[in-house]
Design a protein around this motif. Structure first.
Motif, mmCIF file in Angstrom:
data_model
loop_
_atom_site.group_PDB
_atom_site.id
_atom_site.type_symbol
_atom_site.label_atom_id
_atom_site.label_comp_id
_atom_site.label_asym_id
_atom_site.label_seq_id
_atom_site.Cartn_x
_atom_site.Cartn_y
_atom_site.Cartn_z
ATOM 1 N N VAL A 1 -3.964 0.158 -5.919
ATOM 2 C CA VAL A 1 -3.717 0.573 -7.307
ATOM 3 C C VAL A 1 -2.281 1.070 -7.451
ATOM 4 N N ARG A 2 -1.818 1.820 -6.467
ATOM 5 C CA ARG A 2 -0.443 2.330 -6.517
ATOM 6 C C ARG A 2 0.567 1.185 -6.593
ATOM 7 N N GLN A 3 0.378 0.175 -5.763
ATOM 8 C CA GLN A 3 1.272 -0.971 -5.804
ATOM 9 C C GLN A 3 1.178 -1.704 -7.146
ATOM 10 N N ALA A 4 -0.024 -1.798 -7.668
ATOM 11 C CA ALA A 4 -0.220 -2.510 -8.940
ATOM 12 C C ALA A 4 0.527 -1.839 -10.078
ATOM 13 N N VAL A 5 0.421 -0.510 -10.176
ATOM 14 C CA VAL A 5 1.079 0.162 -11.297
ATOM 15 C C VAL A 5 2.596 0.087 -11.186
ATOM 16 N N ASN A 6 3.104 -0.113 -9.987
ATOM 17 C CA ASN A 6 4.541 -0.302 -9.829
ATOM 18 C C ASN A 6 4.988 -1.699 -10.243
ATOM 19 N N ILE A 7 4.050 -2.635 -10.273
ATOM 20 C CA ILE A 7 4.347 -4.001 -10.724
ATOM 21 C C ILE A 7 4.225 -4.113 -12.247
ATOM 22 N N LEU A 8 3.278 -3.370 -12.815
ATOM 23 C CA LEU A 8 3.047 -3.438 -14.256
ATOM 24 C C LEU A 8 4.239 -2.882 -15.027
ATOM 25 N N LYS A 9 4.525 -3.506 -16.175
ATOM 26 C CA LYS A 9 5.551 -3.007 -17.081
ATOM 27 C C LYS A 9 4.912 -2.775 -18.443
ATOM 28 N N GLY A 10 5.260 -1.663 -19.053
ATOM 29 C CA GLY A 10 4.712 -1.349 -20.355
ATOM 30 C C GLY A 10 4.286 0.103 -20.445
ATOM 31 N N SER A 11 3.500 0.389 -21.464
ATOM 32 C CA SER A 11 2.929 1.722 -21.660
ATOM 33 C C SER A 11 1.435 1.615 -21.430
ATOM 34 N N PHE A 12 0.906 2.375 -20.482
ATOM 35 C CA PHE A 12 -0.506 2.213 -20.152
ATOM 36 C C PHE A 12 -1.090 3.461 -19.516
ATOM 37 N N ALA A 13 -2.409 3.571 -19.663
ATOM 38 C CA ALA A 13 -3.225 4.509 -18.895
ATOM 39 C C ALA A 13 -4.419 3.708 -18.413
ATOM 40 N N LEU B 1 -2.179 14.356 -16.675
ATOM 41 C CA LEU B 1 -1.240 13.612 -15.839
ATOM 42 C C LEU B 1 0.070 13.430 -16.595
ATOM 43 N N GLU B 2 1.153 13.362 -15.846
ATOM 44 C CA GLU B 2 2.452 13.061 -16.428
ATOM 45 C C GLU B 2 2.788 11.603 -16.155
ATOM 46 N N ASN B 3 3.797 11.100 -16.840
ATOM 47 C CA ASN B 3 4.203 9.710 -16.628
ATOM 48 C C ASN B 3 4.559 9.477 -15.168
ATOM 49 N N GLY B 4 4.128 8.306 -14.657
ATOM 50 C CA GLY B 4 4.445 7.972 -13.274
ATOM 51 C C GLY B 4 3.567 8.686 -12.266
ATOM 52 N N GLU B 5 2.369 9.104 -12.672
ATOM 53 C CA GLU B 5 1.441 9.775 -11.755
ATOM 54 C C GLU B 5 0.110 9.034 -11.719
ATOM 55 N N LEU B 6 -0.536 9.066 -10.553
ATOM 56 C CA LEU B 6 -1.890 8.554 -10.414
ATOM 57 C C LEU B 6 -2.716 9.578 -9.652
ATOM 58 N N ALA B 7 -4.025 9.479 -9.784
ATOM 59 C CA ALA B 7 -4.914 10.458 -9.159
ATOM 60 C C ALA B 7 -6.153 9.770 -8.619
ATOM 61 N N ARG B 8 -6.688 10.361 -7.567
ATOM 62 C CA ARG B 8 -7.930 9.892 -6.948
ATOM 63 C C ARG B 8 -8.989 10.969 -7.145
ATOM 64 N N LEU B 9 -10.057 10.597 -7.856
ATOM 65 C CA LEU B 9 -11.144 11.522 -8.148
ATOM 66 C C LEU B 9 -12.348 11.180 -7.286
ATOM 67 N N ASN C 1 2.624 10.671 -7.075
ATOM 68 C CA ASN C 1 3.500 9.929 -7.963
ATOM 69 C C ASN C 1 3.422 8.445 -7.610
ATOM 70 N N PHE C 2 4.086 7.613 -8.382
ATOM 71 C CA PHE C 2 3.964 6.170 -8.163
ATOM 72 C C PHE C 2 4.606 5.719 -6.852
ATOM 73 N N ALA C 3 5.397 6.596 -6.230
ATOM 74 C CA ALA C 3 5.957 6.277 -4.920
ATOM 75 C C ALA C 3 4.978 6.605 -3.797
ATOM 76 N N GLY C 4 3.837 7.236 -4.146
ATOM 77 C CA GLY C 4 2.827 7.572 -3.152
ATOM 78 C C GLY C 4 2.976 8.954 -2.561
ATOM 79 N N VAL C 5 3.873 9.763 -3.089
ATOM 80 C CA VAL C 5 4.086 11.115 -2.572
ATOM 81 C C VAL C 5 3.052 12.060 -3.169
ATOM 82 N N PRO C 6 2.285 12.803 -2.335
ATOM 83 C CA PRO C 6 1.307 13.763 -2.861
ATOM 84 C C PRO C 6 2.000 14.859 -3.673
ATOM 85 N N LEU C 7 1.369 15.278 -4.761
ATOM 86 C CA LEU C 7 1.934 16.302 -5.639
ATOM 87 C C LEU C 7 1.020 17.521 -5.695
#
Length: 555
Positions: free
Chosen positions: A200-212, A261-269, A278-284
C-alpha cells in the motif's frame, strides 16, 4: 461528496459499517457498499441507490467478520451503477479498496496494468488501486521468498556470497511495478516488514491526485490500511477496536478520541492498536486528541433534516460568537480598550497594504462579503480568489499583504493547496513580501490550523448539512469582526460610527430568532407557491450581490 468508514475490533463489523455510513449520508451519494474479511475470505456487497438498498441485499446473511470498510459514492468517473460502486477489488478478490478523491494518473496506470493482463470491471479511477496493490504485494512476496532463499544459501555456504552483495546487485535499487525504483534497504530490511503495508505504501507513492483510501486484504484478516493525500481521513480509538472515517462526526457515536491523518501519511489499524507512517515508510509518533462533542449534536433533535436544524441554531451561535469576540467593556470614550478580541498578533495586521482571500464555494461567497467589509469599513484593497483558479494563475506578489484562507472544515483541498503554494512563493522573499497568513475555519484541529497558528474560530459547532447555513453566517460574522478590528487599529471610522455598527451586531440574534419564529409559516407558503418553478433569478447589489450568489447556490 463520497464517504468512507472502516472498522477493526471484536464486534461484528457489518452493522457498525452500515451505521457509520448512515452518519455520512448527509454528504450525498448514489451508491454504497461494504467489504469484510472473515476466515481468510473477502466478501464485497454493493448496491446502486440508497443505503436501504444495500441493507436489503444483506438481509438474511450472517457475517461474523470483525473487520471491514464501507463507502458511499457520488459518481465522478463512471455512471452511478452497481459495478462502479465501491469497494473495488483486485482480480483475485483478495484486496478491497474504497477511495474519496480523484486519481489523476489512473489512465496511465490502467493501461500499464492491462498490459500485464489485468481485466477491469468498472469505469472508475479507483479500480486501478486494488489491482496496483495486488501487483505490488505479489512483488513483495516474491522478494521475501528470494530473501529467505538467499539467507538459507548464505547460511549453508561457509565464506560464500554475502547478503549485502545481493542488495547492491541492482545498483542499490529494486524495480517495482511501473518502473518505480524502491530502495532495497526497505524491501530487504528484515522479515518484520509487513508486505501488505509495504505494498500500500508503494502504491500511494505511485498515485497522483487528491485521495483518501482504506484497504483490506483477505490474507491479512486483522488489518485495515488507510492513507491520506489531500482528502480528509480520521481514526477513532476505542477499547480493543478502531475506526476510520472521512468525517469526524461519523466517529462520535463510538469514541471521543480521534486522530486526523495529515497529508502524506498512512496508518495500519489492528485490534491491538494503530501504527502511523509517512509515505516514505518512517514510523511517526502521533497523539490523538479527545473531543468535547456531545453525540446528541449529530442527531436531528426533532427536526426534519439537518439543514433545518442548523438554520435554527444560528441565533444561539451568533450570540456565542459575539460574546467571544466583542469587548463589552469598550465604549468610544474609553478608547484605550480594543473593541474586538480576535487574539491575533499585532504584527500580522500592521501596515497592511492589501488583503487577498482564497476560498471555494460558500466560503468564496463569504469572502466576497468580506471584501466589501474590509474595503468599506477598514479601507484596505481586497481581492477574492477562487482557490482552484489561484493555483493555476496566481497574481503577482504584493508587499505587506494579508492572505486569508476560508474553509469551514479546514480541509478543502484546493484552498489548502493554494495557501501552501502561496507560502512557497513568498518564502525567501524580502520581509515586506513574506507570507502573512490567517485562517477562518470551524475546525481548530484541521489541516488549515496546522498550516497557520493565526486562526479565527467561527464557533459554529458540527455542521452535518452539505449546504452551508450556520457556518456561512458565522464566516460573515468573522469578517465583520476582522474589518472592525482593522478599522479601529487604522482609525478609519469615527468611534461613534464604530459603536453604532457594534450595537447593530448585538441585535442580530434577537432579529434572527424573530424571523425564524414569526416568518416560518410565510416561508412555507412561499415555498409551496413556487414548488413547480423551473427557473429562478437572484438579484443583488453591493454587499447583497454575493448574498444573491449564495442564494442561487442553495436553490
Amino acid at each position: 461528496m463520497c464517504g468512507i468508514f472502516g472498522y477493526v475490533g471484536t464486534q461484528a463489523a457489518t452493522e457498525i459499517l452500515l451505521a457509520g455510513l448512515e452518519k455520512l449520508e448527509y454528504r450525498g451519494y448514489d451508491s454504497a457498499g461494504i467489504a469484510t474479511v472473515s476466515s481468510g475470505n473477502l466478501e464485497c456487497v454493493r448496491a446502486k441507490g440508497r443505503l436501504r438498498q444495500l441493507r436489503a441485499k444483506l438481509v438474511g446473511t450472517n457475517n461474523p467478520a470483525q473487520i471491514g470498510i464501507g463507502h458511499t459514492r457520488w459518481a465522478t468517473h463512471g455512471k452511478p451503477e452497481e459495478h462502479n460502486a465501491h469497494p473495488h477489488t483486485d482480480q483475485a478478490m483478495q484486496i478491497a479498496v474504497v477511495q474519496n478523491g480523484i486519481i489523476e494518473n489512473y489512465r496511465e496506470l490502467k493501461e500499464q496494468l492491462q498490459h500485464r493482463g489485468i481485466c477491469f470491471r468498472s469505469d472508475t479511477d479507483t479500480e486501478v488501486i486494488p489491482h496496483l496493490i495486488a501487483q505490488l504485494l505479489q512483488d513483495q512476496l516474491s522478494v521475501k521468498k528470494s530473501e529467505e532463499k538467499i539467507l538459507s544459501m548464505s547460511g549453508a555456504w561457509s565464506g560464500g556470497m554475502e547478503f549485502n552483495q545481493v542488495k547492491s546487485s541492482n545498483n542499490g535499487y529494486a524495480t517495482s511495478l511501473l518502473e518505480v525504483p524502491e530502495p532495497v534497504d526497505r524491501i530487504f530490511s528484515s522479515s518484520s516488514v509487513n508486505p501488505f503495508l509495504e505494498a500500500v505504501r508503494q502504491a500511494v507513492n505511485i498515485l497522483k491526485g487528491s485521495f483518501a483510501i482504506a484497504v483490506v486484504c483477505a490474507d491479512y484478516p486483522n488489518e485495515v490500511i488507510i492513507a491520506r493525500q489531500q482528502a480528509p481521513l480520521a481514526i477513532g480509538f476505542g477499547q480493543g477496536e478502531y475506526f476510520c472515517a472521512s468525517d469526524i462526526p461519523a466517529l462520535v457515536p463510538h469514541t471521543q478520541v480521534v486522530l486526523s491523518l495529515e497529508n502524506g501519511e498512512l496508518a495500519r489499524l489492528t485490534p491491538l492498536g494503530v501504527e502511523v507512517y509517512n509515505f516514505a515508510g518512517v514510523p511517526l509518533n502521533k497523539y490523538p486528541r479527545t473531543l468535547s462533542w456531545n453525540p446528541v449534536l449529530i442527531e436531528k433533535q426533532g427536526f426534519k433534516h439537518f439543514m433545518l436544524k442548523e438554520i435554527h441554531e444560528q441565533p444561539r451561535l451568533v450570540r456565542a460568537s459575539l460574546d467571544t469576540y466583542l469587548n463589552h467593556d469598550w465604549y468610544p470614550t474609553n478608547s484605550s480598550e480594543m473593541p474586538i478580541k480576535l487574539g491575533l498578533p499585532a504584527g500580522l495586521l500592521e501596515d497592511l497594504e492589501q488583503i487577498q482571500i482564497v476560498a471555494c464555494g460558500s466560503s468564496w461567497h463569504a469572502g466576497l462579503v468580506g471584501k466589501y467589509l474590509l474595503e468599506q469599513i477598514a479601507g484596505i484593497p481586497t481581492m477574492v480568489q477562487y482557490a482552484s483558479e489561484f493555483r493555476y494563475a496566481p497574481p503577482p506578489l504584493t508587499a505587506n499583504t494579508l492572505t486569508i484562507g476560508v474553509t469551514q472544515s479546514g480541509e478543502t483541498a484546493d484552498t489548502l493547496a493554494a495557501l501552501a503554494m502561496e507560502q512557497q512563493r513568498r518564502s525567501n522573499q524580502q520581509s515586506k513580501f513574506q507570507l502573512r497568513l490567517l485562517g477562518i475555519t470551524n475546525r481548530t484541529e484541521s489541516s488549515l490550523a496546522a498550516l497557520t497558528e493565526n486562526i479565527i474560530d467561527i464557533h459554529a459547532g458540527i455542521e452535518i448539512g452539505v449546504a452551508a447555513t450556520k457556518t456561512y453566517t458565522a464566516q460573515l460574522l468573522a469578517f465583520y469582526c476582522l474589518a472592525l478590528d482593522l478599522s479601529y487599529r487604522r482609525q478609519v471610522l469615527p468611534l461613534m460610527r464604530l459603536e453604532t455598527i457594534l450595537n447593530g451586531l448585538q441585535q442580530l440574534p434577537a432579529l434572527m430568532e424573530s424571523v425564524l419564529e414569526v416568518q416560518e409559516d410565510s416561508i412555507q407558503k412561499i415555498a409551496d407557491q413556487f414548488t413547480d418553478t423551473q427557473d429562478v433569478i437572484f438579484i443583488g447589489r453591493g454587499i447583497n450581490f454575493p448574498v444573491a450568489l449564495e442564494g442561487a447556490l442553495k436553490l
